[in-house]
Design a protein around this motif. Structure first.
Motif, PDB file in Angstrom:
ATOM      1  N   UNK A   1      27.563  -4.262  -0.960  1.00  0.00           N
ATOM      2  CA  UNK A   1      28.204  -2.945  -1.767  1.00  0.00           C
ATOM      3  C   UNK A   1      28.020  -1.751  -0.879  1.00  0.00           C
ATOM      4  N   UNK A   2      29.292  -1.140  -0.559  1.00  0.00           N
ATOM      5  CA  UNK A   2      29.398  -0.174   0.375  1.00  0.00           C
ATOM      6  C   UNK A   2      29.068   1.129  -0.009  1.00  0.00           C
ATOM      7  N   UNK A   3      28.121   2.031   0.803  1.00  0.00           N
ATOM      8  CA  UNK A   3      27.902   3.348   0.432  1.00  0.00           C
ATOM      9  C   UNK A   3      28.320   4.324   1.625  1.00  0.00           C
ATOM     10  N   UNK A   4      28.784   3.548   2.621  1.00  0.00           N
ATOM     11  CA  UNK A   4      29.281   4.790   3.797  1.00  0.00           C
ATOM     12  C   UNK A   4      30.735   4.166   4.272  1.00  0.00           C
ATOM     13  N   UNK A   5      31.676   4.991   4.240  1.00  0.00           N
ATOM     14  CA  UNK A   5      32.947   4.570   4.734  1.00  0.00           C
ATOM     15  C   UNK A   5      32.842   4.637   6.197  1.00  0.00           C
ATOM     16  N   UNK A   6      32.765   3.804   7.140  1.00  0.00           N
ATOM     17  CA  UNK A   6      32.819   3.987   8.702  1.00  0.00           C
ATOM     18  C   UNK A   6      33.096   2.492   9.268  1.00  0.00           C
ATOM     19  N   UNK A   7      32.364   1.727   9.255  1.00  0.00           N
ATOM     20  CA  UNK A   7      32.229   0.434  10.225  1.00  0.00           C
ATOM     21  C   UNK A   7      33.412  -0.395   9.671  1.00  0.00           C
ATOM     22  N   UNK A   8      33.617  -0.355   8.450  1.00  0.00           N
ATOM     23  CA  UNK A   8      34.594  -1.532   8.286  1.00  0.00           C
ATOM     24  C   UNK A   8      34.101  -2.750   8.240  1.00  0.00           C
ATOM     25  N   UNK A   9      32.730  -3.038   8.358  1.00  0.00           N
ATOM     26  CA  UNK A   9      32.273  -4.436   8.156  1.00  0.00           C
ATOM     27  C   UNK A   9      32.358  -4.996   6.922  1.00  0.00           C
ATOM     28  N   UNK A  10      32.521  -4.243   5.822  1.00  0.00           N
ATOM     29  CA  UNK A  10      32.805  -4.790   4.430  1.00  0.00           C
ATOM     30  C   UNK A  10      33.989  -5.940   4.525  1.00  0.00           C
ATOM     31  N   UNK A  11      34.995  -5.705   5.318  1.00  0.00           N
ATOM     32  CA  UNK A  11      36.030  -6.595   5.099  1.00  0.00           C
ATOM     33  C   UNK A  11      36.110  -7.172   6.521  1.00  0.00           C
ATOM     34  N   UNK A  12      35.361  -7.111   7.541  1.00  0.00           N
ATOM     35  CA  UNK A  12      35.693  -7.472   8.941  1.00  0.00           C
ATOM     36  C   UNK A  12      35.300  -8.824   9.510  1.00  0.00           C
ATOM     37  N   UNK A  13      35.671  -9.099  10.343  1.00  0.00           N
ATOM     38  CA  UNK A  13      35.190 -10.545  11.196  1.00  0.00           C
ATOM     39  C   UNK A  13      34.288 -10.385  12.171  1.00  0.00           C
ATOM     40  N   UNK A  14      33.475  -9.237  12.306  1.00  0.00           N
ATOM     41  CA  UNK A  14      32.812  -8.935  13.495  1.00  0.00           C
ATOM     42  C   UNK A  14      31.384  -8.470  12.762  1.00  0.00           C
TER      43      UNK A  14
ATOM     44  N   UNK B   1      23.638  -3.524   0.661  1.00  0.00           N
ATOM     45  CA  UNK B   1      23.828  -2.376   0.086  1.00  0.00           C
ATOM     46  C   UNK B   1      23.705  -1.402   1.073  1.00  0.00           C
ATOM     47  N   UNK B   2      24.654  -0.628   1.524  1.00  0.00           N
ATOM     48  CA  UNK B   2      24.593   0.494   2.554  1.00  0.00           C
ATOM     49  C   UNK B   2      25.770   0.452   3.369  1.00  0.00           C
ATOM     50  N   UNK B   3      25.958   0.855   4.660  1.00  0.00           N
ATOM     51  CA  UNK B   3      26.810   0.974   5.512  1.00  0.00           C
ATOM     52  C   UNK B   3      26.868  -0.282   6.376  1.00  0.00           C
ATOM     53  N   UNK B   4      27.340  -0.071   7.545  1.00  0.00           N
ATOM     54  CA  UNK B   4      27.761  -0.984   8.737  1.00  0.00           C
ATOM     55  C   UNK B   4      26.190  -1.672   9.251  1.00  0.00           C
ATOM     56  N   UNK B   5      25.235  -0.946   9.081  1.00  0.00           N
ATOM     57  CA  UNK B   5      23.969  -1.623   9.687  1.00  0.00           C
ATOM     58  C   UNK B   5      23.486  -2.535   8.723  1.00  0.00           C
TER      59      UNK B   5
END
Lengths: 394, 394
Positions: free
Chosen positions: B137-150, B96-100
């Motif tokens: 559960x995304x709370x920061x729009x930035x890193x895209x890690x929520x859908x990424x392969x990295x 729950x959070x952003x990319x980190x």
């Protein structure tokens, strides 16, 4: 932007020779006894059949074949496929071809695991809960069924052309996209395909949902690409870059990437399905006639959205004093583009058998469907509206 | 267009209250004993923690917590998470959070099922083959890690900031995107996020692969949307439409939708990772300084692509006589846009501790990585090139 769920878990293998991975992909998704579904001889001429069956052999996967799928695919082949699967214990359906082969394969896949008549799943009498895994090897860029959550089948008796209630359950497990297979398509089919994909986007673009900037812009990006690539592919059928851009665009046009977060329309598909069922016209050609007519009919509902379409897709200059002139220009340009591709502009060009006097019968035919009227969401189309749109097609 | 595989099977649940579906989605993907990974108190203030834990309770799912994940997340928390998962028999990781938080969760997920030191998977000493299921559960729009392969993690000792070899294995099973959670972000974080997403696209956009019209246009559509939406969100933090467009754009910017079929660059991320590891600057802020400098350094390699960027993203007028003027204007506009968002334009604004005399040490630090030089693909960056780009940042 409205709330939405987006779940498009299809694996895409794209590029020259991608069909060589068919066997491995079937295995990866649990298949060992395949039903291979295709149309006529074209996949034997363009190399798809050879490539796919070589790959299946190499992977040690056995298959049975169901061929002879026609455009505007019929329920008869679905029943046939379901029977084969049950009798011969199939665990994977593999379609090789365009939307007709793929939709037949998808309908078989869900029909096999449903206890009653598969048509119940189309008619909404039973929920679509499961399917045998389905894979596809695409040879026509058009329907987008290779990545979509929908199926359209025409009932053998009565000629009802019908789509299932859309569901992620029917998305293929994998789709193999080798644009080279599309280089041998007749120009008319390339044109119908381009039209089909553009309309998949247009059906989503004309919406009353505010603040969908992102999907609006993605839609325009796709429309421009399809426009440019189709012109290139018609001029030079072997332009592999144009074919590649078209092929991926056709998938994106209908996997709902550009429909999320907004109310979609789909009135033109409803109207065209009646034409296809009545006269068995090519879906893309039918749409080329219906869509500009529908646009003229609904344009006044939101002039600025039509002006935006004209400016952002066709590069028309915005007439700030008379936006409706720009809006009209966009429709004019779309119709001209279809004509340039060799597509019909009116009923006479679409099929000589379509007569003005048929219109009441077409509307009556529509009435056989539950919740037949009104349909569409951008503007609600009632019987009178459908009649007017059909008259604009004459 | 080059051959490619695209497989992005993450389920996205988007919209107000979407977090209420957390429990059901964890169940759907086989979870019953969850490790909940998050950063500090922000998710307790914005309601995400409450919503998620309520949903888990309702679904009868028990969980343990690993909190305190920092920006530029460190390997220490990954080791800690792996240990908890093994000891406490966890079967699902929920960030729950952003990319980190998400990258930490993803690294834990694959680390748990790997027998050796999880860092081997980053260093390429072992292939990434499996992972515990991960949801976000995304709370920061930035890193895209929520859908990424990295995944990007910074090694605790030595400060190496490093990404895994990209693989579909680590894509989340589901991601819940409620744009309302991002309304309470400080303006600087909103700005950093917008910058991060734009650069994810720019790293893919500047390529030598010809005939990628579709992904070019999709990239431009995303960039324009992020530009407009970020301005709106900075001006009015509660503009939920802007937040929604930003949130979905951030996912698309990095799930590789706009990278398929082309050679990608990623030189700026390589340079910025050294800055982040050295000075612990915000990733988005570091990129805001590095990218325009990189652009100036490589511009002459393909003036027309930079001119296209200026015209199609920033609406600059094309100077047909002197295209390089247009190209320069685009870079100028990008830098101005970042400045308008409150982001730094040079090292002095980024972090007062960065000194010209540090540049050799930064380059030395980079050398600790295998295949450190040259990097990037649009233009190959060698040691001298990296030095020049860093000097342009001063």
């Amino acid at each position: 932007m409205n709330a939405f769920r987006f779940y498009a878990p299809t694996l895409f293998e794209f590029g020259e020779g991608a069909e060589k991975k068919t066997g491995d992909l079937v295995k990866q998704f649990g298949g060992s006894r395949v039903l291979l579904v295709y149309g006529g001889g074209s996949i034997k001429k363009n190399g798809a059949y050879q490539g796919v069956t070589d790959s299946l052999k190499q992977a040690g996967i056995e298959w049975l074949e169901l061929s002879g799928i026609q455009p505007n695919p019929r329920s008869g082949k679905v029943y046939e496929g379901i029977e084969i699967c049950r009798k011969e214990n199939r665990d994977f359906i593999l379609a090789v071809g365009g939307g007709s082969a793929i939709d037949t394969a998808k309908a078989i896949g869900m029909g096999v695991l449903y206890d009653g008549d598969f048509w119940d799943l189309f008619a909404g009498k039973a929920p679509i809960e499961k399917t045998l895994p389905v894979g596809t090897v695409l040879t026509i860029s058009a329907a987008g069924s290779e990545g979509s959550d929908s199926i359209v089948i025409t009932q053998e008796n009565g000629g009802l052309k019908w789509g299932i209630p859309r569901t992620d359950v029917v998305r293929p497990k994998f789709s193999i996209l080798n644009p080279a297979f599309t280089c041998t398509l007749p120009a008319f089919q390339t044109a119908c395909g381009a039209c089909d994909m553009m309309i998949h986007i247009i059906e989503r673009y004309f919406t009353n949902t505010p603040d969908v900037d992102l999907t609006d812009r993605l839609s325009e990006a796709l429309l421009k690409t399809i426009h440019d690539s189709a012109l290139r592919a018609i001029k030079n059928p072997d332009d592999i870059s144009a074919r590649a851009n078209l092929m991926w665009a056709g998938m994106l046009a209908h996997n709902n990437s550009v429909g999320i977060g907004r109310v979609q329309d789909w009135a033109c598909h409803q109207i065209e399905h009646e034409l296809s069922a009545f006269y068995d016209v090519a879906h893309g050609a039918g749409l080329a006639v219906v869509v500009p007519a529908w646009m003229e009919y609904v344009m006044n509902h939101d002039i600025m959205r039509f002006a935006r379409f004209a400016v952002n897709v066709f590069g028309c200059e915005m007439d700030f004093a008379y936006p409706e002139r720009t809006a009209r220009k966009g429709i004019h340009r779309l119709r001209g583009f279809f004509r340039h591709l060799g597509l019909p502009s009116n009923f006479a060009e679409l099929d000589k058998n379509i007569k003005l006097s048929d219109i009441p019968a077409i509307i009556e035919h529509r009435k056989q469907k539950p919740n037949a009227f009104p349909f569409g969401n951008f503007v609600k189309i009632d019987e009178k509206g459908m009649e007017e749109i059909l008259r604009l097609c004459v």
